[in-house]
Scaffold this motif. Structure first.
Motif, PDB file in Angstrom:
ATOM      1  N   ALA A   1      22.299  12.199  62.654  1.00 30.88           N
ATOM      2  CA  ALA A   1      23.893  11.741  62.112  1.00 30.88           C
ATOM      3  C   ALA A   1      23.971  10.676  60.649  1.00 30.88           C
ATOM      4  CB  ALA A   1      24.568  11.454  63.463  1.00 30.88           C
ATOM      5  N   VAL A   2      23.213   9.907  61.154  1.00 30.98           N
ATOM      6  CA  VAL A   2      22.493   9.270  59.932  1.00 30.98           C
ATOM      7  C   VAL A   2      23.021   9.512  58.407  1.00 30.98           C
ATOM      8  CG1 VAL A   2      22.248   7.231  58.749  1.00 30.98           C
ATOM      9  CG2 VAL A   2      22.067   6.754  61.062  1.00 30.98           C
ATOM     10  N   GLU A   3      21.836  10.485  58.063  1.00 28.24           N
ATOM     11  CA  GLU A   3      22.068  11.350  57.046  1.00 28.24           C
ATOM     12  C   GLU A   3      23.171  12.093  56.936  1.00 28.24           C
ATOM     13  OE1 GLU A   3      18.213  14.257  57.589  1.00 28.24           O
ATOM     14  OE2 GLU A   3      17.220  11.918  57.433  1.00 28.24           O
ATOM     15  N   ALA A   4      23.990  12.802  58.113  1.00 27.92           N
ATOM     16  CA  ALA A   4      25.378  13.291  57.434  1.00 27.92           C
ATOM     17  C   ALA A   4      25.988  12.470  56.953  1.00 27.92           C
ATOM     18  CB  ALA A   4      25.717  13.986  58.926  1.00 27.92           C
ATOM     19  N   VAL A   5      26.307  10.990  57.569  1.00 23.24           N
ATOM     20  CA  VAL A   5      27.548  10.368  57.140  1.00 23.24           C
ATOM     21  C   VAL A   5      26.754   9.739  55.593  1.00 23.24           C
ATOM     22  CG1 VAL A   5      27.588   7.896  57.532  1.00 23.24           C
ATOM     23  CG2 VAL A   5      27.636   9.074  59.220  1.00 23.24           C
ATOM     24  N   ALA A   6      26.144  10.040  55.261  1.00 24.01           N
ATOM     25  CA  ALA A   6      25.613   9.480  53.798  1.00 24.01           C
ATOM     26  C   ALA A   6      25.701  10.703  52.830  1.00 24.01           C
ATOM     27  CB  ALA A   6      23.719   9.151  53.604  1.00 24.01           C
ATOM     28  N   THR A   7      25.807  12.117  53.764  1.00 27.31           N
ATOM     29  CA  THR A   7      26.532  12.771  52.517  1.00 27.31           C
ATOM     30  C   THR A   7      27.951  13.125  52.552  1.00 27.31           C
ATOM     31  OG1 THR A   7      24.855  14.437  53.713  1.00 27.31           O
ATOM     32  CG2 THR A   7      26.563  15.502  52.333  1.00 27.31           C
ATOM     33  N   LEU A   8      28.667  12.728  53.881  1.00 25.18           N
ATOM     34  CA  LEU A   8      30.545  12.479  53.482  1.00 25.18           C
ATOM     35  C   LEU A   8      30.863  11.439  52.680  1.00 25.18           C
ATOM     36  CD1 LEU A   8      30.745  13.465  56.751  1.00 25.18           C
ATOM     37  CD2 LEU A   8      31.913  14.875  55.384  1.00 25.18           C
ATOM     38  N   GLU A   9      29.876   9.859  52.837  1.00 22.45           N
ATOM     39  CA  GLU A   9      29.892   8.906  52.195  1.00 22.45           C
ATOM     40  C   GLU A   9      30.014   9.081  50.501  1.00 22.45           C
ATOM     41  OE1 GLU A   9      30.741   6.300  52.496  1.00 22.45           O
ATOM     42  OE2 GLU A   9      31.617   6.528  54.157  1.00 22.45           O
ATOM     43  N   ASP A  10      28.950  10.455  50.097  1.00 23.69           N
ATOM     44  CA  ASP A  10      28.824  10.646  48.597  1.00 23.69           C
ATOM     45  C   ASP A  10      29.203  11.806  48.211  1.00 23.69           C
ATOM     46  OD1 ASP A  10      26.663   9.895  46.391  1.00 23.69           O
ATOM     47  OD2 ASP A  10      26.426  12.664  46.261  1.00 23.69           O
ATOM     48  N   PHE A  11      29.888  12.286  48.845  1.00 24.09           N
ATOM     49  CA  PHE A  11      31.071  13.876  48.848  1.00 24.09           C
ATOM     50  C   PHE A  11      32.195  13.013  48.143  1.00 24.09           C
ATOM     51  CE2 PHE A  11      34.622  16.681  50.903  1.00 24.09           C
ATOM     52  CZ  PHE A  11      34.251  17.625  50.136  1.00 24.09           C
ATOM     53  N   HIS A  12      32.320  11.671  49.264  1.00 23.03           N
ATOM     54  CA  HIS A  12      33.492  11.366  48.696  1.00 23.03           C
ATOM     55  C   HIS A  12      33.340  10.562  47.742  1.00 23.03           C
ATOM     56  CE1 HIS A  12      36.013  12.808  51.578  1.00 23.03           C
ATOM     57  NE2 HIS A  12      34.780  12.000  52.961  1.00 23.03           N
ATOM     58  N   ALA A  13      32.412   9.404  47.445  1.00 28.60           N
ATOM     59  CA  ALA A  13      32.208   9.083  45.902  1.00 28.60           C
ATOM     60  C   ALA A  13      32.004  10.144  44.767  1.00 28.60           C
ATOM     61  CB  ALA A  13      30.832   8.863  46.725  1.00 28.60           C
ATOM     62  N   ALA A  14      31.174  11.351  44.605  1.00 32.19           N
ATOM     63  CA  ALA A  14      31.485  12.558  43.502  1.00 32.19           C
ATOM     64  C   ALA A  14      33.020  12.546  43.247  1.00 32.19           C
ATOM     65  CB  ALA A  14      30.360  13.386  44.061  1.00 32.19           C
ATOM     66  N   ALA A  15      33.541  12.778  44.381  1.00 28.40           N
ATOM     67  CA  ALA A  15      34.909  13.304  44.160  1.00 28.40           C
ATOM     68  C   ALA A  15      35.592  11.502  43.373  1.00 28.40           C
ATOM     69  CB  ALA A  15      36.085  13.861  45.247  1.00 28.40           C
ATOM     70  N   ALA A  16      35.557  10.776  43.753  1.00 25.61           N
ATOM     71  CA  ALA A  16      36.389   9.076  42.891  1.00 25.61           C
ATOM     72  C   ALA A  16      35.329   9.396  41.527  1.00 25.61           C
ATOM     73  CB  ALA A  16      35.734   8.639  43.909  1.00 25.61           C
ATOM     74  N   ALA A  17      34.552   9.664  41.520  1.00 33.68           N
ATOM     75  CA  ALA A  17      34.131   9.380  40.497  1.00 33.68           C
ATOM     76  C   ALA A  17      33.659  10.859  38.976  1.00 33.68           C
ATOM     77  CB  ALA A  17      32.496   9.161  40.060  1.00 33.68           C
ATOM     78  N   ALA A  18      35.191  11.969  39.499  1.00 40.37           N
ATOM     79  CA  ALA A  18      35.696  13.424  38.699  1.00 40.37           C
ATOM     80  C   ALA A  18      34.136  13.441  38.428  1.00 40.37           C
ATOM     81  CB  ALA A  18      36.211  12.541  37.969  1.00 40.37           C
ATOM     82  N   ASP A  19      32.427  13.656  39.007  1.00 39.26           N
ATOM     83  CA  ASP A  19      31.506  14.074  39.322  1.00 39.26           C
ATOM     84  C   ASP A  19      31.210  15.668  39.936  1.00 39.26           C
ATOM     85  OD1 ASP A  19      29.310  14.856  39.277  1.00 39.26           O
ATOM     86  OD2 ASP A  19      28.022  12.733  39.514  1.00 39.26           O
TER      87      ASP A  19
END
Length: 167
Positions: free
Chosen positions: A32-50
């Motif tokens: 679950a911690v790994e899944a949360v990290a994935t979701l956090e990076d998913f949103h961070a990548a969108a915010a960075a237009a990556d």
């Protein structure tokens, strides 16, 4: 005699049922911690237009459901839609304010719901399913919605009906 045979058949069928599938010990909390990290990076990548990083979080058969009823995007279609935005350096920022993640007993899937803050749309909700693959957790389905308070739902539904009728 017929009843005795039927009863014997039922007892044999129940007795021959396969034992429940057992899974090796899975550390669901760690997953679950790994899944949360994935979701956090998913949103961070969108915010960075990556775009490469953002779409790298999707499973090949992933689907994105947007806020508009017409928005059911395969990964390829969503990538084509997002490419000009990301190429122009314009992403989208959704910040999780609350999140719930559950992992299945085998550790192969996680489902989640998250409350999100967005400057343009205000409070939103994301929900979906992640699948654990060789490269980590991948988004199989992401559903972005705008939660409508119950007190406003009837008025919003009427606006949607008028909009659909071209008014």
């Amino acid at each position: 005699m017929l009843r005795a045979c039927a009863l014997a058949l039922i007892v044999m069928t129940v007795g021959c049922r396969a034992a429940p599938e057992e899974h090796p010990l899975t550390d669901k909390d760690l997953l679950a911690v790994e899944a949360v990290a994935t979701l956090e990076d998913f949103h961070a990548a969108a915010a960075a237009a990556d775009g490469a990083r953002y779409f790298g979080h999707f499973a090949a058969d992933g689907v994105f459901l947007g806020t508009d009823a017409t928005e059911r995007w395969t990964v390829d279609a969503f990538r084509a839609y997002a490419r000009p935005h990301f190429d122009a350096g314009k992403g989208w920022t959704y910040t999780a304010t609350e999140r719930h993640v559950d992992v299945d007993p085998a550790g192969a899937y996680a489902w989640f719901d998250e409350l999100l803050a967005n400057a343009k749309l205000g409070p939103c909700r994301g929900s979906g399913v992640l699948r654990r693959e060789a490269g980590g957790w991948k988004v199989v389905q992401y559903n972005l919605t705008i939660p409508i308070p119950n007190d406003l739902a009837t008025d919003v539904a009427e606006q949607i009906r008028r909009h659909a009728q071209g008014e």
